[in-house]
Design a protein around this motif. Structure first.
Motif, mmCIF file in Angstrom:
data_model
loop_
_atom_site.group_PDB
_atom_site.id
_atom_site.type_symbol
_atom_site.label_atom_id
_atom_site.label_comp_id
_atom_site.label_asym_id
_atom_site.label_seq_id
_atom_site.Cartn_x
_atom_site.Cartn_y
_atom_site.Cartn_z
ATOM 1 N N ILE A 1 62.092 -93.327 13.457
ATOM 2 C CA ILE A 1 61.519 -94.641 13.791
ATOM 3 C C ILE A 1 62.385 -95.345 14.840
ATOM 4 O O ILE A 1 61.876 -95.935 15.797
ATOM 5 C CB ILE A 1 61.394 -95.504 12.513
ATOM 6 C CG1 ILE A 1 60.365 -94.880 11.568
ATOM 7 C CG2 ILE A 1 60.959 -96.920 12.866
ATOM 8 C CD1 ILE A 1 60.296 -95.548 10.215
ATOM 9 N N ILE A 2 63.709 -95.260 14.675
ATOM 10 C CA ILE A 2 64.606 -95.922 15.636
ATOM 11 C C ILE A 2 64.459 -95.271 17.020
ATOM 12 O O ILE A 2 64.454 -95.949 18.041
ATOM 13 C CB ILE A 2 66.055 -95.880 15.108
ATOM 14 C CG1 ILE A 2 66.165 -96.803 13.880
ATOM 15 C CG2 ILE A 2 67.044 -96.317 16.175
ATOM 16 C CD1 ILE A 2 67.444 -96.648 13.085
ATOM 17 N N ARG A 3 64.294 -93.935 17.019
ATOM 18 C CA ARG A 3 64.065 -93.256 18.310
ATOM 19 C C ARG A 3 62.746 -93.720 18.925
ATOM 20 O O ARG A 3 62.649 -93.920 20.138
ATOM 21 C CB ARG A 3 64.028 -91.743 18.100
ATOM 22 C CG ARG A 3 65.416 -91.136 17.998
ATOM 23 C CD ARG A 3 65.341 -89.629 17.941
ATOM 24 N NE ARG A 3 64.674 -89.056 19.100
ATOM 25 C CZ ARG A 3 64.160 -87.829 19.142
ATOM 26 N NH1 ARG A 3 64.222 -87.058 18.077
ATOM 27 N NH2 ARG A 3 63.588 -87.373 20.227
ATOM 28 N N ALA A 4 61.748 -93.865 18.090
ATOM 29 C CA ALA A 4 60.447 -94.316 18.593
ATOM 30 C C ALA A 4 60.593 -95.688 19.253
ATOM 31 O O ALA A 4 60.069 -95.931 20.343
ATOM 32 C CB ALA A 4 59.430 -94.362 17.451
ATOM 33 N N ARG A 5 61.346 -96.557 18.584
ATOM 34 C CA ARG A 5 61.539 -97.906 19.142
ATOM 35 C C ARG A 5 62.263 -97.830 20.486
ATOM 36 O O ARG A 5 61.925 -98.544 21.430
ATOM 37 C CB ARG A 5 62.341 -98.745 18.148
ATOM 38 C CG ARG A 5 62.496 -100.194 18.573
ATOM 39 C CD ARG A 5 63.303 -100.968 17.551
ATOM 40 N NE ARG A 5 64.657 -100.418 17.438
ATOM 41 C CZ ARG A 5 65.523 -100.756 16.487
ATOM 42 N NH1 ARG A 5 65.169 -101.626 15.563
ATOM 43 N NH2 ARG A 5 66.716 -100.223 16.453
ATOM 44 N N ALA A 6 63.240 -96.914 20.566
ATOM 45 C CA ALA A 6 64.027 -96.803 21.799
ATOM 46 C C ALA A 6 63.180 -96.317 22.970
ATOM 47 O O ALA A 6 63.506 -96.586 24.132
ATOM 48 C CB ALA A 6 65.204 -95.860 21.566
ATOM 49 N N THR A 7 62.103 -95.581 22.689
ATOM 50 C CA THR A 7 61.269 -95.082 23.784
ATOM 51 C C THR A 7 60.153 -96.056 24.142
ATOM 52 O O THR A 7 59.270 -95.725 24.925
ATOM 53 C CB THR A 7 60.644 -93.720 23.428
ATOM 54 O OG1 THR A 7 59.904 -93.873 22.226
ATOM 55 C CG2 THR A 7 61.684 -92.652 23.272
ATOM 56 N N GLY A 8 60.163 -97.222 23.550
ATOM 57 C CA GLY A 8 59.184 -98.244 23.940
ATOM 58 C C GLY A 8 57.960 -98.286 23.065
ATOM 59 O O GLY A 8 57.019 -99.053 23.334
ATOM 60 N N VAL A 9 57.947 -97.471 22.000
ATOM 61 C CA VAL A 9 56.837 -97.552 21.036
ATOM 62 C C VAL A 9 56.876 -98.938 20.390
ATOM 63 O O VAL A 9 57.943 -99.474 20.120
ATOM 64 C CB VAL A 9 56.972 -96.423 19.988
ATOM 65 C CG1 VAL A 9 56.050 -96.642 18.809
ATOM 66 C CG2 VAL A 9 56.682 -95.075 20.642
ATOM 67 N N ARG A 10 55.707 -99.527 20.173
ATOM 68 C CA ARG A 10 55.650 -100.893 19.662
ATOM 69 C C ARG A 10 55.591 -100.990 18.129
ATOM 70 O O ARG A 10 55.805 -102.043 17.556
ATOM 71 C CB ARG A 10 54.433 -101.615 20.234
ATOM 72 C CG ARG A 10 54.586 -102.003 21.688
ATOM 73 C CD ARG A 10 55.783 -102.935 21.853
ATOM 74 N NE ARG A 10 55.982 -103.368 23.207
ATOM 75 C CZ ARG A 10 55.462 -104.476 23.734
ATOM 76 N NH1 ARG A 10 54.684 -105.243 23.006
ATOM 77 N NH2 ARG A 10 55.714 -104.796 24.975
ATOM 78 N N GLY A 11 55.217 -99.882 17.497
ATOM 79 C CA GLY A 11 55.133 -99.961 16.043
ATOM 80 C C GLY A 11 54.800 -98.619 15.441
ATOM 81 O O GLY A 11 54.375 -97.692 16.135
ATOM 82 N N VAL A 12 55.028 -98.501 14.140
ATOM 83 C CA VAL A 12 54.725 -97.268 13.412
ATOM 84 C C VAL A 12 53.972 -97.652 12.142
ATOM 85 O O VAL A 12 54.359 -98.602 11.446
ATOM 86 C CB VAL A 12 56.018 -96.496 13.059
ATOM 87 C CG1 VAL A 12 55.730 -95.353 12.119
ATOM 88 C CG2 VAL A 12 56.704 -95.989 14.324
ATOM 89 N N ILE A 13 52.900 -96.927 11.879
ATOM 90 C CA ILE A 13 52.165 -97.099 10.615
ATOM 91 C C ILE A 13 52.351 -95.806 9.833
ATOM 92 O O ILE A 13 52.017 -94.727 10.340
ATOM 93 C CB ILE A 13 50.669 -97.353 10.876
ATOM 94 C CG1 ILE A 13 50.491 -98.633 11.700
ATOM 95 C CG2 ILE A 13 49.896 -97.438 9.563
ATOM 96 C CD1 ILE A 13 49.064 -98.839 12.199
ATOM 97 N N ALA A 14 52.904 -95.904 8.635
ATOM 98 C CA ALA A 14 53.178 -94.701 7.842
ATOM 99 C C ALA A 14 52.544 -94.835 6.471
ATOM 100 O O ALA A 14 52.407 -95.950 5.952
ATOM 101 C CB ALA A 14 54.683 -94.511 7.705
ATOM 102 N N ALA A 15 52.178 -93.695 5.894
ATOM 103 C CA ALA A 15 51.620 -93.729 4.541
ATOM 104 C C ALA A 15 52.692 -94.148 3.547
ATOM 105 O O ALA A 15 52.444 -94.919 2.628
ATOM 106 C CB ALA A 15 51.059 -92.361 4.183
ATOM 107 N N SER A 16 53.895 -93.628 3.728
ATOM 108 C CA SER A 16 54.979 -93.978 2.799
ATOM 109 C C SER A 16 56.304 -93.918 3.540
ATOM 110 O O SER A 16 56.421 -93.220 4.553
ATOM 111 C CB SER A 16 54.989 -93.018 1.610
ATOM 112 O OG SER A 16 55.134 -91.686 2.063
ATOM 113 N N LEU A 17 57.263 -94.631 3.022
ATOM 114 C CA LEU A 17 58.594 -94.648 3.636
ATOM 115 C C LEU A 17 59.597 -94.982 2.537
ATOM 116 O O LEU A 17 59.395 -95.943 1.778
ATOM 117 C CB LEU A 17 58.642 -95.714 4.745
ATOM 118 C CG LEU A 17 59.935 -95.799 5.551
ATOM 119 C CD1 LEU A 17 60.111 -94.543 6.410
ATOM 120 C CD2 LEU A 17 59.923 -97.013 6.464
ATOM 121 N N ALA A 18 60.647 -94.165 2.474
ATOM 122 C CA ALA A 18 61.673 -94.422 1.446
ATOM 123 C C ALA A 18 62.353 -95.759 1.716
ATOM 124 O O ALA A 18 62.533 -96.154 2.866
ATOM 125 C CB ALA A 18 62.695 -93.293 1.462
#
Lengths: 531, 347
Positions: B198-215
């Motif tokens: 998720i942190i990598r996604a944010r670093a590449t300019g992704v605006r958000g993540v929708i996940a079914a589950s997350l610890a």
């Protein structure tokens, strides 16, 4: 067909559990005909309808006699109680110590508490905490100022509070203690109305803090809830059974502990939101408390996740590991309840401990008995019973005391499921044998050695009475002190528990050894508990 | 065992229901003392419009003098009002003039002057979706009725955000998808995901993540990373994570996956309080899930979906627990009896 006028639905719509019970006359006496508990969210009509269908299928003749046909769902009167989330009180003080003193008392008067202190949080922190959403009241308190710095701090707190209450969105203000009145230049006010209120300090009264607790309990804005009704029911039940009864109720949003005798409450009751089955704030302490009772091997992260999921969906996976996890969470909740109610813990063992609330809704009876024996550890003899149909709340909400007491007198045998009897001696010396116990009951005579540190179980089914003869090598405390004691006990789903473990219970520090010990105790009480 | 055809849906309503679409979502945006509200109650806001300026490091400073009754030629100031400042940011005294003061929110009067909450660095909170302001309370927050529909999650973290919806399958799919071409997207991850991805996604300019589950640990790691970014005083790009189910691993629910599939390539928003994905309803509309459609949320069959057959009464489950049960036909044809409380249905 006309429905018998003595038929009644008792419905408890809790935060996590919705339950319904049907009461009706059988052989001229009102009895519990059936009950049902399901996850909250199901409609009241569907819940009652499902129970009605089940009763009609189970005993069509009785259903016909009482007029429980297709139209009965609309005509049978319903006594309904609902749970409500506890109100939130924000406590502001110059120091952490002063804040915690008020939070401790508010926390047993039914309030969920948050707080901020001038010392670490500053003016912005105080204002922010007081203005958060969902705050029902704001309490301001302080210590007597003994130095110039403390006087300055009180003046700053007073100015900050003035700014907060000057906003249109400010919560109701409770000014606690003489100091608050003097330093803030305020006059005492009656505890009614919408203005600010003067409250006695946390050290005032006898016992200290009782007047403040009583006032805060009166100020609870949630109105009548199933938990408040259960307290009324406890007093009626104590009068109907002519016994000293302790109620230990643990639900999704809080807990209730109270002790009543036939004449009324013996001490102030405690409404404790912090002792909910799964705390709202899952900090490390809350997670560790559950881990301490868990027989499921989980690390702290995983346990926190399981508890968070349990808070989201309280009925999800209520079997297998989920059932064991729930009982560990319930034990942790009762542990918090006991720790926060020392004035109730100091009372002698009651004749009967009634266990109630959604935390136990799907648990097997003997496992509940063991959970209570693990945590509530007073020397003496008590019977254990479970409000299995969740009737205490709805019946306690009946306004007419004569009607209510009559109903409790008729239903006392049905509304409580006997879990068993608990014998707990104090002051056993370590050794191979502390003495001998003989149980004389309808099934004959049983005799066994009393081994210090052990938990011994004698089979005694519900409805049976037995005489227990205890002969110890050294004097022990069980309400009275002596070597030779004889007590009458009643049977239950868990039988007779002779608990020779330490008071308070000491568990091994190492997690593996602790789990093994808890599992060994549990194995004797919980058939299939290891599946 | 294969599915039999005998069904009885009288007890179906006992299954916990979950709303698939909220047609009138309401979002809250938390603010603190010192944050400046840029809208008022009743205002209509559009996407990207500034709602408030949030102070990164609010501090208390001296504000304007408390006016006497005779001096007031406009409504008297009161706590919570915004003081626009009087042109001297340092707040130092000038000759023959009252001490000047910076802009900030009035907290309380003290020694003849207002104390204010102010600061040097602000982040603008932008509207992630259009709507109408229902409530604007200084020091507390905003409440906005959003236009469009919403899908509810169980938790969310971050700053309300907006982007085009794209799908990534599992953690491998997410890592493969992480390049600048995804900048501005909100990714739906159907499978396992952790804080590092998720942190990598944010670093590449992704605006958000929708996940079914997350610890929970991953969610906390993400929040800690965000706090570090905020402390660095770099401008924070809006980024949020929304969790649909909880912490236990489960695939996306069928009706939810269908809905998000229909929204792929379109602009959606994530708000964190309450956790919602907000969007304009797809056209043509997604048909609602069948009334008898159920999903297993716990136990051995977790994540499987199927069709309700009938209530099965009280059954004994592992650990000797008696629970209300139901018989369902799973999508692969298998018939199973599960605890009624382990099921969910979408309405």
């Amino acid at each position: 067909m006309t429905v018998d006028p003595n038929v009644l639905f008792a419905i408890d719509l809790g935060a996590a559990t919705a339950s319904a019970a049907l009461i009706g006359p059988v052989d001229g006496r009102r009895r519990l005909l059936g009950s049902l508990a399901l996850p909250a969210g199901v409609s009241e009509d569907r819940l009652a309808g499902h129970l009605l269908e089940r009763i009609r299928r189970a005993d069509p003749a009785l259903a016909d006699d009482l007029g429980l046909d297709d139209g009965a769902l609309a005509t049978v009167p319903r006594r309904i109680v609902r749970s409500a989330p506890p109100p939130t009180l924000v406590v502001l003080a110059p120091t952490v110590r002063a804040r915690l003193a008020v939070e401790r008392i508010a926390g047993v008067a039914g309030w969920r508490t948050r707080g901020a202190s001038l010392e670490p949080d500053g003016t912005i922190g105080l204002t922010r905490t007081a203005l958060e959403r969902g705050v029902d009241a704001l309490a301001v308190t302080g210590d007597p100022a003994t130095s110039r710095e403390e006087t300055t701090a009180m003046a700053e707190l007073a100015a900050t509070v003035e700014g907060i209450v000057g906003r249109p969105s400010a919560p109701r203000l409770i000014r606690v203690g003489e100091l608050a009145r003097d330093d803030l230049g305020l006059e005492p006010e009656a505890p009614t109305g919408e203005g600010s209120i003067y409250a006695p300090g946390p050290e005032a009264g006898e016992p200290p803090g009782e007047p403040l607790r009583h006032l805060l309990e009166r100020l609870d804005p949630t109105g009548p809830t199933s938990r408040r009704s259960a307290l009324t029911a406890l007093m009626d039940l104590a009068a109907a059974l002519d016994r000293r009864i302790e109620l230990v109720e643990v639900g999704f949003d809080g807990a209730l502990r109270a002790v009543a005798d036939p004449h009324g409450l013996e001490a102030a009751p405690a409404f404790v939101p912090a002792a909910s089955a799964v705390p709202l704030d899952l900090d490390d302490d809350a997670v560790d408390e559950v881990l301490a009772w868990s027989t499921v091997a989980l690390d702290r992260h995983r346990m926190r996740d399981r508890l968070r999921d349990l808070r989201l969906s309280p009925w999800l996976e209520a079997h297998g590991d989920g059932a064991r996890l729930r009982l560990a969470a319930a034990r942790a909740a009762v542990t918090r309840l006991v720790a926060l109610t020392p004035w109730l813990e100091a009372l002698p063992a009651p004749d009967l401990i009634v266990v109630a609330g959604g935390a136990w809704a799907a648990a097997p009876g003997p496992a509940i008995a063991l959970a209570i024996a693990d945590v509530i550890r007073r020397p003496g003899t008590s019977q254990l019973a479970f409000d299995h149909a969740r009737l205490l709340g709805p019946l306690g909400a009946i306004e007419d005391p004569v009607e209510r007491q009559a109903l409790f007198a008729e239903l006392a045998d049905d509304l409580l499921a006997p879990l068993g009897s608990l014998i707990v001696p104090l002051g056993l010396r370590a050794g191979r044998s502390a003495g001998r116990l003989t149980v004389r009951g309808p099934a004959g005579e049983t005799s066994l050695d009393l081994v210090p540190g052990g938990l011994q179980l004698v089979d005694l089914p519900p409805g049976q009475l037995a005489e227990v003869d205890l002969r110890f090598r050294d004097p022990v405390g069980m309400g009275t002190r002596g070597r030779h004691l004889t007590v009458q006990v009643g049977g239950g789903l868990g039988g007779l528990l002779v608990d020779l473990r330490d008071i308070p219970l000491r568990l091994p520090e190492r997690a593996e050894r602790r789990r093994a010990l808890l599992e060994a105790w549990q194995a004797a009480f919980w058939a299939g508990g290891d599946q | 065992m294969t599915a039999d055809v005998e069904t009885d849906d009288r007890d179906l309503e006992l299954v916990p229901a979950r709303r698939l679409l909220d047609p009138e979502p309401i979002a809250r945006f938390e603010l603190a003392p010192g944050d400046r509200i840029l809208v008022a109650e009743g205002d209509r806001v559009s996407v990207g419009m500034g709602l408030a300026e949030r102070q990164r490091e609010p501090r208390v400073d001296d504000g304007p003098p408390v006016a006497g009754a005779a001096e007031v030629d406009h409504p008297a100031l009161r706590a919570g009002d915004w003081w626009p400042g009087d042109g001297h940011e340092a707040g130092g005294p000038l000759r023959r003039r009252h001490p000047r003061s910076p802009a900030g929110e009035l907290l309380h009067p003290e020694d003849g002057r207002w104390r204010i909450a102010t600061g040097s660095h602000v982040d603008v909170l932008e509207a992630p979706a259009a709507g109408t302001v229902l409530e604007a309370i200084p020091g507390r927050g905003l409440t906005i009725r959003l236009a469009g529909s919403a899908l509810a999650g169980t938790s969310a973290a971050g700053i309300p955000t907006r982007g085009r919806l794209e799908r990534a399958i599992g953690e491998t799919g997410l890592r493969g998808a992480l390049d600048v071409g995804r900048a501005g997207a909100i990714l739906v991850v159907d499978g396992r995901i952790d804080s590092e991805a998720i942190i990598r996604a944010r670093a590449t300019g992704v605006r958000g993540v929708i996940a079914a589950s997350l610890a929970g640990k991953d969610l906390r790691d993400l929040q800690a990373s965000e706090a570090r970014q905020r402390a660095s005083l770099q401008p924070l790009a809006p980024f949020a994570v929304l969790v649909l189910d909880g912490t236990a691993r489960r695939p996306l629910a069928g009706p939810v996956a269908d809905l998000l599939g229909a929204l792929e390539g379109r602009e959606v928003a994530i708000v964190v309080d309450p956790p919602l994905v907000v969007f304009n309803p797809p056209n043509p509309a997604i048909p609602p899930p069948g009334r008898d459609r159920v999903r297993v949320m716990g136990g051995d069959l977790v994540g499987r979906e199927g069709r309700w057959l009938r209530g099965a009464g009280l059954r004994r489950f592992p650990a000797g627990v008696l629970l209300e049960a139901a018989t369902i036909a799973l999508d692969d044809g298998e018939v199973a009896t599960v605890a009624l409380a382990d099921l969910e249905r979408f309405v």
